[in-house]
Structure formats: C-alpha cells, structure tokens
Design an enzyme around this catalytic site. Structure first.
Site, PDB file in Angstrom:
ATOM      1  N   HIS A 172       7.209   1.943  -0.555  1.00 40.34           N
ATOM      2  CA  HIS A 172       5.992   2.396  -1.219  1.00 40.34           C
ATOM      3  C   HIS A 172       5.118   3.168  -0.235  1.00 40.34           C
ATOM      4  O   HIS A 172       5.076   2.849   0.954  1.00 40.34           O
ATOM      5  CB  HIS A 172       5.195   1.204  -1.752  1.00 40.34           C
ATOM      6  CG  HIS A 172       5.877   0.458  -2.855  1.00 40.34           C
ATOM      7  ND1 HIS A 172       7.002  -0.320  -2.645  1.00 40.34           N
ATOM      8  CD2 HIS A 172       5.595   0.378  -4.183  1.00 40.34           C
ATOM      9  CE1 HIS A 172       7.374  -0.858  -3.800  1.00 40.34           C
ATOM     10  NE2 HIS A 172       6.547  -0.444  -4.741  1.00 40.34           N
TER      11      HIS A 172
ATOM     12  N   SER B  37       4.217   6.874  -9.233  1.00 36.66           N
ATOM     13  CA  SER B  37       3.077   6.624  -8.348  1.00 36.66           C
ATOM     14  C   SER B  37       2.040   7.728  -8.470  1.00 36.66           C
ATOM     15  O   SER B  37       0.827   7.470  -8.433  1.00 36.66           O
ATOM     16  CB  SER B  37       3.541   6.514  -6.894  1.00 36.66           C
ATOM     17  OG  SER B  37       4.244   5.313  -6.684  1.00 36.66           O
TER      18      SER B  37
ATOM     19  N   PHE C  90      -0.016  -1.849   1.414  1.00 41.40           N
ATOM     20  CA  PHE C  90      -0.774  -2.539   0.370  1.00 41.40           C
ATOM     21  C   PHE C  90      -0.282  -2.069  -0.996  1.00 41.40           C
ATOM     22  O   PHE C  90      -0.280  -0.875  -1.294  1.00 41.40           O
ATOM     23  CB  PHE C  90      -2.258  -2.223   0.544  1.00 41.40           C
ATOM     24  CG  PHE C  90      -3.150  -2.784  -0.533  1.00 41.40           C
ATOM     25  CD1 PHE C  90      -3.354  -4.153  -0.646  1.00 41.40           C
ATOM     26  CD2 PHE C  90      -3.797  -1.936  -1.425  1.00 41.40           C
ATOM     27  CE1 PHE C  90      -4.187  -4.666  -1.628  1.00 41.40           C
ATOM     28  CE2 PHE C  90      -4.643  -2.439  -2.398  1.00 41.40           C
ATOM     29  CZ  PHE C  90      -4.834  -3.805  -2.510  1.00 41.40           C
ATOM     30  N   VAL C  91       0.157  -3.019  -1.805  1.00 39.80           N
ATOM     31  CA  VAL C  91       0.657  -2.716  -3.145  1.00 39.80           C
ATOM     32  C   VAL C  91      -0.219  -3.432  -4.162  1.00 39.80           C
ATOM     33  O   VAL C  91      -0.493  -4.633  -4.026  1.00 39.80           O
ATOM     34  CB  VAL C  91       2.125  -3.162  -3.315  1.00 39.80           C
ATOM     35  CG1 VAL C  91       2.610  -2.922  -4.748  1.00 39.80           C
ATOM     36  CG2 VAL C  91       3.024  -2.429  -2.322  1.00 39.80           C
TER      37      VAL C  91
ATOM     38  N   ALA D  33      -1.260  -3.235  -8.635  1.00 39.32           N
ATOM     39  CA  ALA D  33      -1.042  -2.616  -9.940  1.00 39.32           C
ATOM     40  C   ALA D  33      -2.309  -1.867 -10.336  1.00 39.32           C
ATOM     41  O   ALA D  33      -3.253  -2.455 -10.860  1.00 39.32           O
ATOM     42  CB  ALA D  33      -0.673  -3.670 -10.984  1.00 39.32           C
TER      43      ALA D  33
END
Length: 251
Positions: A68, A84, A117-118, A120
C-alpha cells in the site's frame, strides 16, 4: 462488475482475475481463496478472502501491507492503483494538513510499525482520518498489526461489494426526543463543523427523528443542536443506527 454465480463457476485463474484489485497488489489472496468455493453470498466470499490473507502468516501480511502507498495531501501520484486513487480522491486531506506534515506523520508511523498507515477512507471524515493516524501512532505494535488488517477488511469489503454491484448497508444518526418539543424547535446536525441536516419539529414532536443516513456513514465528530443545547456525537458504527437520546433536561 461481476456476479457471485460467475465467480463460483469460473476457473481458479479467472476467479482471481475477476477479483483483481480488491486486495491491493495481491492477486494471490483471491487465488488462495478460490478453493473454498462455492460462496453463498458476498459476506462468505469476503470472509474466505480475509482468511486466506491471515492464514498466509505474519510475514506475508506485513509484505501485503507494504504494497500500500501512504496517504497524500495534494495531487495524487500516478503510482496509485485505480481503487486507491478513487478512495483518496474522495477525501480532501490537503484542506486540513500540508503535504509535508502528512509525509512526516507517515514516516513516523512506518518507522514505528514497519508498514504504511492503512485506513478505510470511505468510513471516515478527513478530520477523523488524521485523528486516527495520531491515535494509532501510540498503539502497541502487535495490536496495530491487527488494527491494520481490520481496516483492510473494511476496505476490501467495500471494494468487493462494488465489484458485485451491491451497496454497503447504510448507517444513520437518529435523535430520540424524550419529551414533546416546544413551538419553533429546530434540530441541527453538523459534521466536522458543517451543518448537514436541519429538521423543523412540529409542536409536541417526540420519539425518534431520523437526521442523516448514508452508506456507509462517515465516522467523525458530529454535533446536534436543539435550541440552546448542544450534543457532541462520535458514532461508533458506520452501518446501522446510531441513536442519540435527547433528555430535554438542563443537566
């Protein structure tokens, strides 16, 4: 867009191809889940995909997370995947934080946990994304890995539902009036300081009043105003009802 019936009947290769992009740069997740077919619904398919990711072990999960790219404030880089790009494009982080400040936070997070950092983005306001980044920077590393994978679960579920032509369940904010409202009462609902709903109440109104609904509800800071009273609201669920009880007391 595809259908569950098509996915269940496809070859393992076609199954993985049809789900390409659901899991960021990781077609192997769908390949690993293909053997669990047939799936009765989107929920069972998504559970199998998440199980395939988690069952691959911590090194594979960390490698997946490192596929990511970090959040950006400003122009989106060409290297972002289509999914994304769409998700980040809907959230204007640049209005709240400079690109240099966000890059510094991203670097601190990656240094501490070893992956980006992920979150939603569809479940949060822009302001709440930054609150979560600051909050999670202080997390225990083992717990943060699980938190990141939980966010992956949210991200991929929304992507999967879109691929299947389905919508997530809506979330809502409902005010419960405990006593009849006086003449001229107006309910105002603001999100991150901006009014998003206004309800003029008939004299004597009481009981539930639906103020806001969207799918999914963006989590963040809401403020409900009734006359001179203000109620701060921090919804806990992006799907389902968030009930706010208005007692009408002066306490």
């Amino acid at each position: 867009m595809t259908s569950l019936a098509t996915l269940n009947a496809a070859s393992a290769g076609d199954f993985a191809t049809a789900l390409d992009g659901i899991f960021e740069r990781a077609p192997w997740v769908a390949t690993a889940a293909a053997a669990a077919r047939p799936f009765a619904n989107a929920a069972s398919l998504h559970a199998a995909l998440m199980r395939a990711l988690r069952d691959a072990g911590e090194p594979a999960c960390r490698a997946f997370l490192n596929g990511h790219e970090p959040l950006v404030a400003g122009p989106l880089p060409e290297s972002l995947t289509a999914s994304s790009r769409h998700e980040q494009g809907d959230l204007k982080l640049g209005a709240l934080i400079g690109s240099g400040a966000l890059a510094a936070l991203n670097a601190r997070y990656h240094q501490r946990f070893g992956f980006p950092f992920v979150i939603a983005l569809r479940r949060h306001t822009a302001a709440n994304v930054l609150r979560e980044l600051h909050r999670r920077l202080a997390a225990d590393p083992a717990a943060e890995l699980q938190a990141a994978l939980a966010e992956v679960g949210h991200v991929t579920r929304y992507r999967l539902l879109a691929r299947l032509g389905e919508a997530p369940s809506p979330g809502s904010i409902v005010a419960e009036l405990a006593r009849p409202s006086p003449n001229g009462s107006v309910l105002l609902l603001a999100r991150e300081g901006q009014v998003i709903a206004r309800r003029a109440l008939a004299p004597g109104s009481h009981g539930p009043v639906s103020l806001w609904q969207e799918a999914p509800l963006r989590l963040g800071h809401y403020r409900l105003t009734l006359g001179e009273r203000e109620y701060d609201i921090w919804p806990e669920a992006s799907e389902g009802e968030n009930l706010v009880s208005l007692s009408g007391s002066d306490d």
